[in-house]
Design a protein around this motif. Structure first.
Motif, PDB file in Angstrom:
ATOM      1  N   LEU A   6       0.819  -1.206   0.000  1.00  0.00           N
ATOM      2  CA  LEU A   6       0.000   0.000   0.000  1.00  0.00           C
ATOM      3  C   LEU A   6       0.857   1.261   0.000  1.00  0.00           C
ATOM      4  O   LEU A   6       0.550   2.243  -0.693  1.00  0.00           O
ATOM      5  N   LEU A   7       1.934   1.264   0.761  1.00  0.00           N
ATOM      6  CA  LEU A   7       2.817   2.435   0.791  1.00  0.00           C
ATOM      7  C   LEU A   7       3.486   2.645  -0.558  1.00  0.00           C
ATOM      8  O   LEU A   7       3.633   3.786  -1.028  1.00  0.00           O
ATOM      9  N   ARG A   8       3.897   1.572  -1.195  1.00  0.00           N
ATOM     10  CA  ARG A   8       4.451   1.709  -2.539  1.00  0.00           C
ATOM     11  C   ARG A   8       3.415   2.292  -3.497  1.00  0.00           C
ATOM     12  O   ARG A   8       3.727   3.152  -4.332  1.00  0.00           O
ATOM     13  N   ALA A   9       2.180   1.780  -3.386  1.00  0.00           N
ATOM     14  CA  ALA A   9       1.122   2.277  -4.264  1.00  0.00           C
ATOM     15  C   ALA A   9       0.837   3.751  -4.017  1.00  0.00           C
ATOM     16  O   ALA A   9       0.421   4.476  -4.920  1.00  0.00           O
ATOM     17  N   LEU A  10       1.066   4.190  -2.787  1.00  0.00           N
ATOM     18  CA  LEU A  10       0.886   5.597  -2.453  1.00  0.00           C
ATOM     19  C   LEU A  10       2.095   6.439  -2.835  1.00  0.00           C
ATOM     20  O   LEU A  10       2.123   7.649  -2.573  1.00  0.00           O
ATOM     21  N   GLY A  11       3.104   5.807  -3.447  1.00  0.00           N
ATOM     22  CA  GLY A  11       4.243   6.546  -3.984  1.00  0.00           C
ATOM     23  C   GLY A  11       5.422   6.677  -3.066  1.00  0.00           C
ATOM     24  O   GLY A  11       6.325   7.474  -3.336  1.00  0.00           O
ATOM     25  N   VAL A  12       5.474   5.922  -1.989  1.00  0.00           N
ATOM     26  CA  VAL A  12       6.597   6.011  -1.056  1.00  0.00           C
ATOM     27  C   VAL A  12       7.734   5.131  -1.564  1.00  0.00           C
ATOM     28  O   VAL A  12       7.535   3.954  -1.893  1.00  0.00           O
ATOM     29  N   ALA A  13       8.925   5.684  -1.640  1.00  0.00           N
ATOM     30  CA  ALA A  13      10.094   4.924  -2.068  1.00  0.00           C
ATOM     31  C   ALA A  13      10.469   3.898  -1.009  1.00  0.00           C
ATOM     32  O   ALA A  13      10.234   4.105   0.187  1.00  0.00           O
ATOM     33  N   ASP A  14      11.057   2.790  -1.445  1.00  0.00           N
ATOM     34  CA  ASP A  14      11.404   1.714  -0.524  1.00  0.00           C
ATOM     35  C   ASP A  14      12.283   2.200   0.621  1.00  0.00           C
ATOM     36  O   ASP A  14      12.133   1.763   1.767  1.00  0.00           O
ATOM     37  N   GLN A  15      13.221   3.136   0.291  1.00  0.00           N
ATOM     38  CA  GLN A  15      14.132   3.596   1.327  1.00  0.00           C
ATOM     39  C   GLN A  15      13.422   4.381   2.421  1.00  0.00           C
ATOM     40  O   GLN A  15      13.935   4.508   3.542  1.00  0.00           O
ATOM     41  N   GLN A  16      12.239   4.902   2.090  1.00  0.00           N
ATOM     42  CA  GLN A  16      11.505   5.706   3.059  1.00  0.00           C
ATOM     43  C   GLN A  16      10.480   4.889   3.848  1.00  0.00           C
ATOM     44  O   GLN A  16       9.802   5.433   4.720  1.00  0.00           O
ATOM     45  N   ILE A  17      10.365   3.607   3.536  1.00  0.00           N
ATOM     46  CA  ILE A  17       9.392   2.752   4.212  1.00  0.00           C
ATOM     47  C   ILE A  17      10.039   2.141   5.448  1.00  0.00           C
ATOM     48  O   ILE A  17      11.055   1.447   5.343  1.00  0.00           O
ATOM     49  N   PRO A  18       9.454   2.395   6.630  1.00  0.00           N
ATOM     50  CA  PRO A  18      10.031   1.822   7.863  1.00  0.00           C
ATOM     51  C   PRO A  18      10.044   0.296   7.804  1.00  0.00           C
ATOM     52  O   PRO A  18       9.243  -0.331   7.108  1.00  0.00           O
ATOM     53  N   GLY A  19      10.909  -0.299   8.585  1.00  0.00           N
ATOM     54  CA  GLY A  19      11.032  -1.751   8.578  1.00  0.00           C
ATOM     55  C   GLY A  19      10.061  -2.456   9.500  1.00  0.00           C
ATOM     56  O   GLY A  19       9.823  -3.657   9.356  1.00  0.00           O
ATOM     57  N   ASP A  20       9.493  -1.731  10.461  1.00  0.00           N
ATOM     58  CA  ASP A  20       8.597  -2.360  11.430  1.00  0.00           C
ATOM     59  C   ASP A  20       7.140  -2.022  11.117  1.00  0.00           C
ATOM     60  O   ASP A  20       6.840  -1.023  10.459  1.00  0.00           O
ATOM     61  N   ILE A  21       6.214  -2.863  11.623  1.00  0.00           N
ATOM     62  CA  ILE A  21       4.786  -2.678  11.338  1.00  0.00           C
ATOM     63  C   ILE A  21       4.253  -1.375  11.929  1.00  0.00           C
ATOM     64  O   ILE A  21       3.561  -0.627  11.227  1.00  0.00           O
ATOM     65  N   PRO A  22       4.526  -1.057  13.196  1.00  0.00           N
ATOM     66  CA  PRO A  22       4.001   0.209  13.737  1.00  0.00           C
ATOM     67  C   PRO A  22       4.451   1.421  12.924  1.00  0.00           C
ATOM     68  O   PRO A  22       3.662   2.341  12.680  1.00  0.00           O
ATOM     69  N   GLY A  23       5.712   1.422  12.505  1.00  0.00           N
ATOM     70  CA  GLY A  23       6.216   2.545  11.717  1.00  0.00           C
ATOM     71  C   GLY A  23       5.526   2.640  10.371  1.00  0.00           C
ATOM     72  O   GLY A  23       5.158   3.733   9.920  1.00  0.00           O
ATOM     73  N   ARG A  24       5.358   1.506   9.710  1.00  0.00           N
ATOM     74  CA  ARG A  24       4.681   1.509   8.410  1.00  0.00           C
ATOM     75  C   ARG A  24       3.224   1.955   8.560  1.00  0.00           C
ATOM     76  O   ARG A  24       2.711   2.717   7.733  1.00  0.00           O
ATOM     77  N   ALA A  25       2.550   1.439   9.597  1.00  0.00           N
ATOM     78  CA  ALA A  25       1.151   1.784   9.806  1.00  0.00           C
ATOM     79  C   ALA A  25       0.997   3.281  10.077  1.00  0.00           C
ATOM     80  O   ALA A  25       0.053   3.921   9.589  1.00  0.00           O
ATOM     81  N   SER A  26       1.894   3.846  10.860  1.00  0.00           N
ATOM     82  CA  SER A  26       1.830   5.272  11.172  1.00  0.00           C
ATOM     83  C   SER A  26       2.022   6.108   9.909  1.00  0.00           C
ATOM     84  O   SER A  26       1.281   7.078   9.672  1.00  0.00           O
ATOM     85  N   LEU A  27       3.002   5.744   9.086  1.00  0.00           N
ATOM     86  CA  LEU A  27       3.234   6.464   7.832  1.00  0.00           C
ATOM     87  C   LEU A  27       2.019   6.343   6.916  1.00  0.00           C
ATOM     88  O   LEU A  27       1.578   7.322   6.298  1.00  0.00           O
ATOM     89  N   TYR A  28       1.476   5.151   6.836  1.00  0.00           N
ATOM     90  CA  TYR A  28       0.304   4.886   5.984  1.00  0.00           C
ATOM     91  C   TYR A  28      -0.880   5.755   6.412  1.00  0.00           C
ATOM     92  O   TYR A  28      -1.530   6.403   5.588  1.00  0.00           O
TER      93      TYR A  28
END
Length: 711
Positions: free
Chosen positions: A137-159
């Protein structure tokens, strides 16, 4: 980049390329920087191709109210911080995904920042992991891989932060669990989400719920016609309607049936419907390429625990349309506490439908699937044993429930069978009528004559309370056949007398009643069954009265009354007294009839008469109504209305709808004669409702017309 998923390569790809080209340090740094710019440039407007919404089918049909529900979800005002999330649930084959995709296409103009679709593979042995779902979903929203957190809470917060200020609709299809979905929901703001799942996901908070149902027959037929296009005209509406009915309104089954017809020009809907009428082959016929209805059900079945699977497939042996937890426990061979858990799991996955009354039922196609699983997974001997267990339990419980209404049983010697009151016995017999009647048929087919006769015999007094039920002829006919097979003429006479009653009261066929009473009289006389001789006279009297042969009717009823009084059967004696009163009423002798009915009430009021309380409770409102009728005929309308009002109230309490409707009509006429027009209309309206519930459309229409008549 070649796949159109990105304008810039991944960092590790660029560095690998730089190493392979042996670039100088300056050239290497420049290449890496340019690649980074490419990845970050216009990431919101680039066509990623990720999580793209599938196409919507052109022949989508119906679901107008449900589509309006999704529109309301989008535009509804939400409290600060609340998420606009719609949860769409329902069993396999109901078209949840198709509906959600259609809704998303309809709503697409309202979401300037995009519509995303993600299959969560909820029915797969390995549903999509939460961290992977967030990554997609983050990729689909245009977030580059390097900017995607590695943990679930971090990804969910960014999303959630991305969805807060952007008008994005996310369709999360085929969810497996609450845990899988929670991190994928917007946290408020402009974002919205539609979630589909076979499970109820009861633990999700703050969501709006929509439970899809099978399509109504008209819409199901329309869907078939839409799939077939121009050729539907040659198939004809009757054939398509029959086919839609056999598909049970399930869009997947309808899609399969329509596709099979569309791909075979030589077939027609009527012929295909004829194939589907064979229940043994119906699921096999609902197969078109990689679409199979059984596979859809099978995916849900595979999710079940072992005990729940066993309960599910054995419930296919229940003979009726629905059942409760007690019967499920008997069929599943499990304690009722475990049965409750299994039923909850089956409802949660959409393999059973439940109701507020605590009863459960299969969709017709799901029942066939359960039967197939039973046949495949349990040997024939085991199936026969389960069937015998279910049949025996149903017959035993029905017989015990019926005995509650017999005068011969006192309060202290009632066999309980889990039933602690007359009201519980009444409710069980009505709710489980399809089940115990199916068990009765099965027992008769395998020659269990004693059990059949005991059950039919136990329904004697209860049948008076539910006289409009359609199955009494079959019950007592099976009882008579069982008694004949057992060589018991006295009990056969009893069943024939009950058949005479069926044709006298519910069916209003006095000629047939007289044929049965003659047979019963012959058998009872030869076997010395004096009680059945008296019963035959009583039924004969009723038939003769209906035929207008009133003097003969009075004679028959008098003989019956004398016989019952001599034997001490005060319950039957009271019925004969009431019948004598009715003969006098029909003869226009209202004063004598009134005296007769008052004698019945006196007997009911006598604490030392020996009448069974349940019989007295049944007889009193009928006697009161007859008193009211006579008083009305004698010109005492005010007193008559008082008696009828009391009778109608009691009839409602003890569930006597047929005499209640007639009493309401009588009272309505008396109220009109008294000039109490509004009350008269109200009584006619109530009578119309009761007749409608009984299925008497003609009487209901007559009363409704009178209720709505101009003053």
């Amino acid at each position: 980049m070649e796949r159109g998923r990105s304008r810039g390569p991944r960092h590790r790809t660029v560095t690998a390329l730089a190493d392979a080209l042996a670039l100088t340090e300056a050239a290497r740094d420049q290449l890496v920087e340019l690649a980074r710019d490419g990845r970050l440039r216009d990431h919101w407007t680039r066509p990623t191709g990720l999580c793209e919404l599938p196409r919507s089918v052109d022949d989508f049909t119906g679901r107008v109210a449900e589509l309006a529900w999704t529109k309301d979800l989008v535009y509804a005002d939400h409290a600060p911080g609340a998420a606009g999330v719609g949860l769409i649930t329902g069993p396999a084959g109901l078209g949840k995904t198709t509906f959600a995709v259609r809704a998303a296409h309809v709503l697409r103009p309202d979401f300037a920042d995009g519509v995303l679709f993600l299959d969560l593979f909820g029915m797969s042995p390995q549903p999509l992991a939460v961290d992977e779902a967030l990554l997609l979903l983050l990729r689909a929203l245009g977030v580059a891989d390097q900017q995607i957190p590695g943990d679930i809470p971090g990804r969910a917060s960014l999303y959630r932060s991305l969805l807060r200020d952007r008008r994005v609709l996310v369709v999360l299809d085929n969810a497996a669990s609450e845990e899988q979905v929670r991190s994928l929901l917007p946290g408020g703001g402009e974002g919205r989400a539609l979630v589909t799942s076979r499970r109820l996901l009861a633990g999700l908070e703050g969501v709006r719920r929509l439970s899809l149902s099978p399509l109504p027959l008209a819409e199901a037929t329309e869907l078939l016609a839409g799939i077939l296009g121009e050729r539907s005209a040659s198939d004809g509406e009757p054939g398509l309607t029959r086919l839609a009915h056999l598909c049970g309104g399930l869009p997947l089954a309808l899609r399969i049936a329509g596709n099979r017809l569309a791909s075979r020009p030589g077939w027609n809907a009527a012929d295909f419907a004829a194939r589907l009428t064979n229940e043994e082959r119906r699921l096999d016929q609902l197969r078109a390429g990689d679409l199979t209805i059984a596979k859809a059900f099978g995916m849900s079945y595979e999710q079940l625990a072992g005990l729940t699977r066993r309960v599910f497939r054995r419930l296919a042996l229940v003979p009726g349309r629905d059942f409760d937890a007690a019967l499920a426990a008997v069929a599943g061979g499990t304690p009722i506490e475990d049965a409750w858990d299994a039923l909850d799991e089956l409802v949660d996955l959409g393999l059973l439908q439940d109701s507020t009354s605590g009863r459960y039922r299969f969709h017709d196609l799901v029942r066939l699937f359960a039967r197939d699983r039973l046949r495949e997974e349990e040997p024939a001997a085991e199936r026969d044993a389960i069937n015998e267990t279910v049949t025996s339990w149903l017959l035993r419980t029905a017989t015990t429930a019926g005995r509650w209404f017999e005068p011969a049983y006192g309060r202290s010697d009632r066999p309980d069978a889990g039933l602690s009151s007359l009201e519980e016995a009444d409710a069980w017999l009505r709710a489980n009528a399809d089940n115990w009647l199916g068990a009765l048929r099965h027992a008769a087919s395998v020659g269990r004559h004693s059990a059949v006769l005991d059950c039919a015999d136990s329904m004697d007094w209860f049948s008076d309370r539910w006289m409009h039920a359609p199955h009494w002829h079959e019950v007592f006919a099976l009882g008579a056949e069982a008694a004949a097979a057992l060589g018991d003429p006295a009990r056969q006479a009893a069943q024939l007398n009950l058949l005479a009653w069926v044709h006298l009261v519910p069916r209003d066929d006095p000629e047939t009643t007289l044929r049965y009473t003659a047979q019963a009289m012959d058998l009872a006389t030869r076997s010395g069954a004096t009680a059945q001789i008296a019963s035959a006279h009583h039924n004969e009297g009723g038939a003769l009265r209906r035929l207008g042969r009133l003097d003969e009717a009075v004679s028959s009823e008098s003989r019956a009354a004398e016989s019952f009084r001599a034997s001490g059967d005060v319950d039957s004696y009271s019925q004969c007294l009431g019948a004598l009163g009715t003969c006098l009423r029909d003869a226009g002798r209202h004063t004598e009839a009134l005296a007769q009915y008052l004698d019945v009430l006196a007997l009911l009021d006598d604490d030392h008469s020996g009448m069974t309380p349940s019989i007295a409770a049944f007889t009193r409102p009928i006697a009161l109504a007859r008193v009211g009728e006579c008083l009305g005929s004698l010109g005492h309308r005010t007193e008559a209305i008082v008696k009828l009002t009391e009778a109608i109230s009691l009839m409602e309490q003890v569930r006597l709808p047929v005499p209640q409707a007639r009493a309401l009509e009588t009272m309505a006429a008396l109220l009109a004669d008294e000039g109490r027009t509004g009350e008269s209309r109200h009584a006619h309206a109530r009578a119309a409702e009761v007749y409608e519930a009984l299925g008497d459309a003609e009487a209901s229409s007559r009363c409704r017309d009178l209720a709505n008549a101009a003053p």
